[in-house]
Design an enzyme around this catalytic site. Structure first.
Site, PDB file in Angstrom:
ATOM      1  N   SER A 247       8.089   4.138  -4.451  1.00 27.59           N
ATOM      2  CA  SER A 247       7.934   5.416  -5.145  1.00 27.59           C
ATOM      3  C   SER A 247       8.543   5.453  -6.542  1.00 27.59           C
ATOM      4  O   SER A 247       8.632   6.526  -7.140  1.00 27.59           O
ATOM      5  CB  SER A 247       8.506   6.575  -4.307  1.00 27.59           C
ATOM      6  OG  SER A 247       7.826   6.663  -3.075  1.00 27.59           O
TER       7      SER A 247
ATOM      8  N   ARG B 118       0.826  -1.188   0.000  1.00 30.94           N
ATOM      9  CA  ARG B 118       0.000   0.000   0.000  1.00 30.94           C
ATOM     10  C   ARG B 118       0.874   1.257   0.000  1.00 30.94           C
ATOM     11  O   ARG B 118       2.051   1.217   0.356  1.00 30.94           O
ATOM     12  CB  ARG B 118      -0.993   0.029   1.173  1.00 30.94           C
ATOM     13  CG  ARG B 118      -0.504  -0.566   2.422  1.00 30.94           C
ATOM     14  CD  ARG B 118      -1.587  -0.995   3.454  1.00 30.94           C
ATOM     15  NE  ARG B 118      -2.780  -0.226   3.478  1.00 30.94           N
ATOM     16  CZ  ARG B 118      -3.983  -0.732   3.140  1.00 30.94           C
ATOM     17  NH1 ARG B 118      -4.094  -1.997   2.787  1.00 30.94           N
ATOM     18  NH2 ARG B 118      -5.054   0.006   3.187  1.00 30.94           N
TER      19      ARG B 118
ATOM     20  N   GLY C  13       6.829  -2.064  -4.340  1.00 33.54           N
ATOM     21  CA  GLY C  13       6.886  -1.304  -3.092  1.00 33.54           C
ATOM     22  C   GLY C  13       5.820  -0.215  -2.988  1.00 33.54           C
ATOM     23  O   GLY C  13       5.060   0.038  -3.937  1.00 33.54           O
ATOM     24  N   HIS C  14       5.801   0.454  -1.863  1.00 33.81           N
ATOM     25  CA  HIS C  14       4.790   1.465  -1.575  1.00 33.81           C
ATOM     26  C   HIS C  14       4.942   2.669  -2.504  1.00 33.81           C
ATOM     27  O   HIS C  14       6.037   3.048  -2.882  1.00 33.81           O
ATOM     28  CB  HIS C  14       4.882   1.916  -0.115  1.00 33.81           C
ATOM     29  CG  HIS C  14       6.194   2.510   0.248  1.00 33.81           C
ATOM     30  ND1 HIS C  14       7.328   1.745   0.497  1.00 33.81           N
ATOM     31  CD2 HIS C  14       6.589   3.794   0.413  1.00 33.81           C
ATOM     32  CE1 HIS C  14       8.320   2.541   0.798  1.00 33.81           C
ATOM     33  NE2 HIS C  14       7.919   3.784   0.753  1.00 33.81           N
ATOM     34  N   ASN C  15       3.807   3.231  -2.887  1.00 30.97           N
ATOM     35  CA  ASN C  15       3.750   4.451  -3.706  1.00 30.97           C
ATOM     36  C   ASN C  15       4.150   4.252  -5.152  1.00 30.97           C
ATOM     37  O   ASN C  15       4.142   5.213  -5.931  1.00 30.97           O
ATOM     38  CB  ASN C  15       4.642   5.573  -3.140  1.00 30.97           C
ATOM     39  CG  ASN C  15       4.274   5.971  -1.727  1.00 30.97           C
ATOM     40  OD1 ASN C  15       3.158   5.726  -1.291  1.00 30.97           O
ATOM     41  ND2 ASN C  15       5.204   6.586  -1.025  1.00 30.97           N
TER      42      ASN C  15
END
Lengths: 382, 382, 382
Positions: free
Chosen positions: A292, A251, A272-274
């Site tokens: 990211s 998330r 991974g996140h973002n």
């Protein structure tokens, strides 16, 4: 490998006439369209009720080893001479495989309706015609689209939303508030919506300095713990996306991690996140995309490719298996190696590298000779 | 990506006044402390009840695109000019994110108490205030600390022990006799306490010889099967450890595999049998640590790093993503590449490598010229 | 790490006399064969009821730190001088570990019989003496061999077949029509029989062209979606195979993916569709094998090795951890690096690479000097 009767034959397979199959595949039929087809097989393994896949001459040559009466053939093949009673011809055989295998796939065995052992929050909305398997857990305010098929042991967190015609294989985990479009497929054990891996130290850490200086860490080692940054965002997935077995999509921290429509993700992939992934991408087995990073449209990443955090990979980039992408990649670039550079340049470098040890030996010999030659010279008068 | 109403907004989020948030973050408040905040957002996405995260000038510039009334700002920002009604200022914004996201995290939706579908051995001890989700399986003599939250489909093997305030997300597997400290977090699908991967052949194997000789295998190929070494040890984990989604931590052969307090492990990480990891380490996605390796304190391994078996990685080592650590690494070393060497040296090598193909061409031209020159010389009399 | 009493000691361990253990191990007993042994330990940790593992002199030296009365010793060790009351001697200590750990392994805690919460299709056949744990799901027409032990939360798809004496740890997923031989072991979360990752575009894709041209893509970027090729095949696994935690083995497209008898697969390994793996192979953690690759017998792949699709890796190949195998590898080859080449050649290349930056500096200095020298020469008349 076993002498037991072929389990695949005992499973219920939809049956077709060769003519019906021709229509489903958009193929040209020659010969007996009434032949009964219940499955596909390689030429040497095919029984009389299987269509043999023999789209290259070397495959067609093996038809004699099997017992096929019908085959999918390359253009120009003489099906009568190959001992067949019927044949299908298609302009792009690899593409025809998609239609053929879809037609013959018996599909997952999830009984219609909701299994009595499923644990479903009363506030969840389950679409018409959905099949919910045994021991599935569905949380509060979940919305599941029409005709979804959810296999045993899946769990779906509160507020998650899945579009119509989804297929979740056994043991898939969807976290809270994950939102997914139409025709989603998740292979067993996929985890969508685990927390992001994001931690911070009270003071600047050695890693932060290392990144600024490319390796020069002067901060003295110091015990300072990692404090967790919670993931308030979730995951948003478009239409026609597939996620492989045991892959993990984290998330986002504040906004959602995003995966665009038409993107296909293989097994054991980490997103991974973002991260933002565009449309129609293909991420092969064990690819890892750090937090990211932004991936464009139609990007293809081979197996075990790694993408650094916070970088941008442009549209239509292709990276060979095992590449490590540390820096931004412009649109259309074909990458290879660690660190990843243009494939052509990398192949040239590999070639040069193979010659390097011999080169070094030659150079050292030359230098030695030069030194040897120059020694007497020091005593010379010229 | 969807037009459906924002699911995140429908989920119950704890609400705060901006003043309360300032206190929770240790932040300096300016403006209206009574503003109601129910979540965080990026500046361009923020509604009036969200605090916008605008800790850099380029982020603050995007406040105009959203509808935020309050923001977390960089020091010196003019919140009034940015159209806000209140603002928070912190000395280290990245660190403030930890407090902010914790305050706003709605947390997992595991109902208090023990779900009636959970299968719990009567000899297990469940701490006060624990929440055990649906279809959880807890084995004999398990001890679970106070306030633990265990989500759907987790299984916990006989004799395992977990400290207080643990959070196990859906489908986590804890093997028999695993022991874990306080405040443990495991993301979905994490497996702690699978058997170690340890096999032996009756006679010396080709691999054993390869390791002794660095590649010279003279043992003739021979069919000799792998005999399993069972894992009698288990896994010991300290306090404040987090393990990512679908990561796997194997049990030890004789003693336990150990993970020190404060260590954070990302998704799809593999930690082999007998490994010892120190305190406050960070292992990013898809890291693999082979059996019996020893990792010091505060070690940071980037994504997809591999660590060879039986080697020692010293305190405060940092390894860039994709590195392969084949040999012992002294404390404080910053590593990169395959095989991993000092990052500065590796970057220099990469640069040289880029120039290698051209160098080879120049050298070959020079040698050719020299040969050409020397040919007539052989006939010379000087 | 915890002060709590040793959980391992509280779990029921089978007890042996030292004499019985000697017999089980085929070891030479010296001293008191009646000593009671309930477990194994490292020398420094061993209590009086544990056999200390001290097969090297440096380990034996640490016996004084523990309280062992018996030890497994290297040949020639003087057990009386080491303060022991009994000792076992074996010709190949590493191999003896296999027997010792098997004898002392308490095994998984799966109660005999079928747990009442298991969901088993009436058409499934469960062999005599099988133990089926809580919340297991078994589909239609599944056949499970005698004495199988299936832990909590496993799911087994329709038509799957498992031989006798299988051990499936918690949360294992077997897909439809998977066929497995005798004595199979699957660690938690392993997925056998997920769909293959196989997609095709209507027209030739940039990836297809890239492969043909080694990097020269001239097809203009174009939106064309991936069409799924369904997996009609399944997975066939021989006898005595072990699959690690969260590893994934995909089904084949037309025929089955195959894994030969005696092959051992570690955690988080990915085996793509149509792959054929021979007998007695060892695939270490996070290995990835792309679709349709063929792996011979007795192949050993170190951690994180990648194997390209459609290539052939010969019998007895050994690849060091982290290697990327892009091309066919002949039988017996020892490989290393990315791209993987002969280990000896790769080690030589690495050495040369370390010297490359300095070499470049020397060469540039020499060229500069030569240019400097040659400048006046242009004006010379000789």
């Amino acid at each position: 490998m076993h002498d037991a009767p072929d389990a695949a034959e005992t499973a219920a397979m939809p049956g077709f006439s060769l003519g019906e199959l021709a229509k489903a595949l958009g193929a040209r039929l020659e010969g007996d369209g009434g032949l009964r087809i219940t499955g596909a097989a390689e030429p040497q393994d095919a029984g009389p009720d299987r269509i043999a896949l023999a789209m290259k001459p070397e495959y067609a040559a093996r038809l004699a080893e099997g017992r096929a009466l019908a085959a999918l053939l390359h253009d120009g093949a003489d099906w009568r001479a190959l001992g067949l009673r019927g044949a299908l011809f298609v302009p792009r055989p690899r593409f025809a495989m998609a239609h053929l295998t879809r037609a013959l796939d018996p599909g997952p065995d999830i009984a219609p309706g909701i299994h009595p052992t499923a644990v479903i929050d009363p506030s969840a909305e389950i679409g018409d015609g959905a099949a919910i398997g045994p021991l599935v857990v569905i949380g509060a305010a979940v919305r599941i689209g029409a005709r979804a098929r959810i296999a045993a042991h899946c769990s779906i967190g509160a507020g998650a939303e899945i579009g119509p015609d989804a297929l979740l294989h056994a043991g898939v985990r969807l976290g809270a508030r994950v939102r997914i479009g139409a025709r989603f497929i998740a292979q067993p054990g996929a985890v969508i919506g685990g927390d992001g891996f994001s931690f911070v130290t009270p003071d600047k850490s050695a890693v932060e300095q290392m990144r600024e200086t490319l390796g020069q860490v002067s901060i003295p080692p110091r015990a300072q713990g990692w404090t967790r940054i919670h993931s308030l965002g979730s995951v948003q997935i478009g239409d026609d996306v597939e996620i492989g077995a045991n892959s993990t999509i984290d998330r986002g921290t504040i906004r959602d991690t995003e995966i665009g429509s038409g993107t296909r993700i293989d097994n054991l992939v980490h997103v991974g996140h973002n991260v933002r992934i565009g449309r129609d991408c293909m991420l092969c087995g064990q690819v890892g995309i750090a937090g990211s990073a932004v991936i464009g449209d139609r990007v293809v990443l081979g197996g075990q490719v790694g993408v650094n955090d916070n970088i941008h990979v442009g549209n239509d980039v292709i990276a060979a298996g095992g590449s490590d992408i540390y820096t931004n990649a412009p649109a259309g670039r074909v990458l290879m190696g660690s660190p990843a550079i243009r494939m052509e340049q990398q192949l040239e470098t590999y070639k040069a590298l193979r010659r390097l040890p011999r080169l070094l030996r030659r150079l050292e010999a030359a230098e030695k000779a030069a030194r040897h030659k120059s020694v007497p010279k020091t005593g010379d008068n010229d």
